[in-house]
Design a protein around this motif. Sequence first.
Motif, PDB file in Angstrom:
ATOM      1  N   HIS A   1      -4.452  -7.733   6.845  1.00  0.00           N
ATOM      2  CA  HIS A   1      -4.551  -6.276   6.758  1.00  0.00           C
ATOM      3  C   HIS A   1      -5.537  -5.740   7.795  1.00  0.00           C
TER       4      HIS A   1
ATOM      5  N   HIS B   1       0.869  -1.172   0.000  1.00  0.00           N
ATOM      6  CA  HIS B   1       0.000   0.000   0.000  1.00  0.00           C
ATOM      7  C   HIS B   1       0.905   1.221   0.000  1.00  0.00           C
TER       8      HIS B   1
ATOM      9  N   ASP C   1       1.231   3.923   1.566  1.00  0.00           N
ATOM     10  CA  ASP C   1       1.797   4.473   2.797  1.00  0.00           C
ATOM     11  C   ASP C   1       2.841   3.530   3.416  1.00  0.00           C
ATOM     12  N   HIS C   2       3.144   2.453   2.743  1.00  0.00           N
ATOM     13  CA  HIS C   2       4.183   1.520   3.189  1.00  0.00           C
ATOM     14  C   HIS C   2       5.288   1.366   2.145  1.00  0.00           C
TER      15      HIS C   2
HETATM   16 ZN   LIG Z   1      -2.528  -0.955   4.051  1.00  0.00          ZN
END
Ligand SMILES: [Zn+2]
Length: 323
Positions: A174, A113, A115-116
């Motif tokens: 998740h 994702h 933000d990772h």
């Molecule tokens: Zn995520």
Amino acid sequence: MLKSALASFALIATVICTLAGQKQASSEKTGQTVTLRWLGTAGWEISDGTTVILIDPYVSRIWGPQPPGRTPYARTTGDTRPVYGWEDVATPDVAAIEAHVQRADYVLVTHTHYDHVLDVPQIALKTHATVIGTESTENVMRAYKIPDEQLITVRGGEDYEFGAFSLKVIPSLHSPLDHKRYFSSEKAPENMKAPLTLRQMHPEGGTLAFLLRFHGHQILAFGGMNYIEREIEGLEPDVVLVGAAGSRKENYDYCGRLMRALHFPALVLPTHWDNFTAPFEASQQASIDALQSFIEEIKAASPRTQVIVPKYFEAVPLAAAKH
Ligand SMILES: [Zn+2]
């Protein structure tokens, strides 16, 4: 007679000790101080001063799409940074990476994702670190021409020795975003070409957790607000990076089951609880206020566990590990 019995006992003892010594992997040696630094979001730097391991490093903090199902974060007054949509090119903040990521030997990514993973290609190119992640994550790296020598693809279940540390890769789940409606079985495909859009950087690709054994410490790192209980049952980490944002509350007894499964770890560091769309200098007071209930849940489940609320980039040195 007694003398020879003693001599053979000594010999046996020496053999046993030598065998035991051989069994001890280098990653289990104690001695050096291990220091953690929070990079914001789910990002961490874990270092002994020689080997630098990053987890989900994300310092660009773009004003991008927000997690589904939560009250959207308001834009900070005076924030004039670009607004990113899913079809926009995922552009890392190179200046932020230059400022905050000097070096890395390994980058561990829990899931694909933005933000990772958004900053990871740039960090891999800059530091030549080895990126350990799912097939989905590695396909994102390949799009940016990160050499194969720098890629280790994992699925969960691996337990790898790296000399300075060892790494158990743990299948995970998740965060149950959008009141449990979030679900993705997508993964980033092969043969993509950079630059990727935010959407191309965001097919979850499955979620992992990581157990690092490093100088006698066992550090368990999660990248979000869920776990598979049977996959962590019986682990005995002394430090756990626990996803602490609001979506944890969608899970039954999140902190209680976690603390019991891990036999009440000495230290919990909450992670992924800040507003990651805001710049580092913005106030995180609302997120800090929301975090208090998480601290209470940990304390109720495990009264002797210390909870340290990390500040951006502040060193959290671990006490010397016990043998
Ligand atoms: Zn995520």
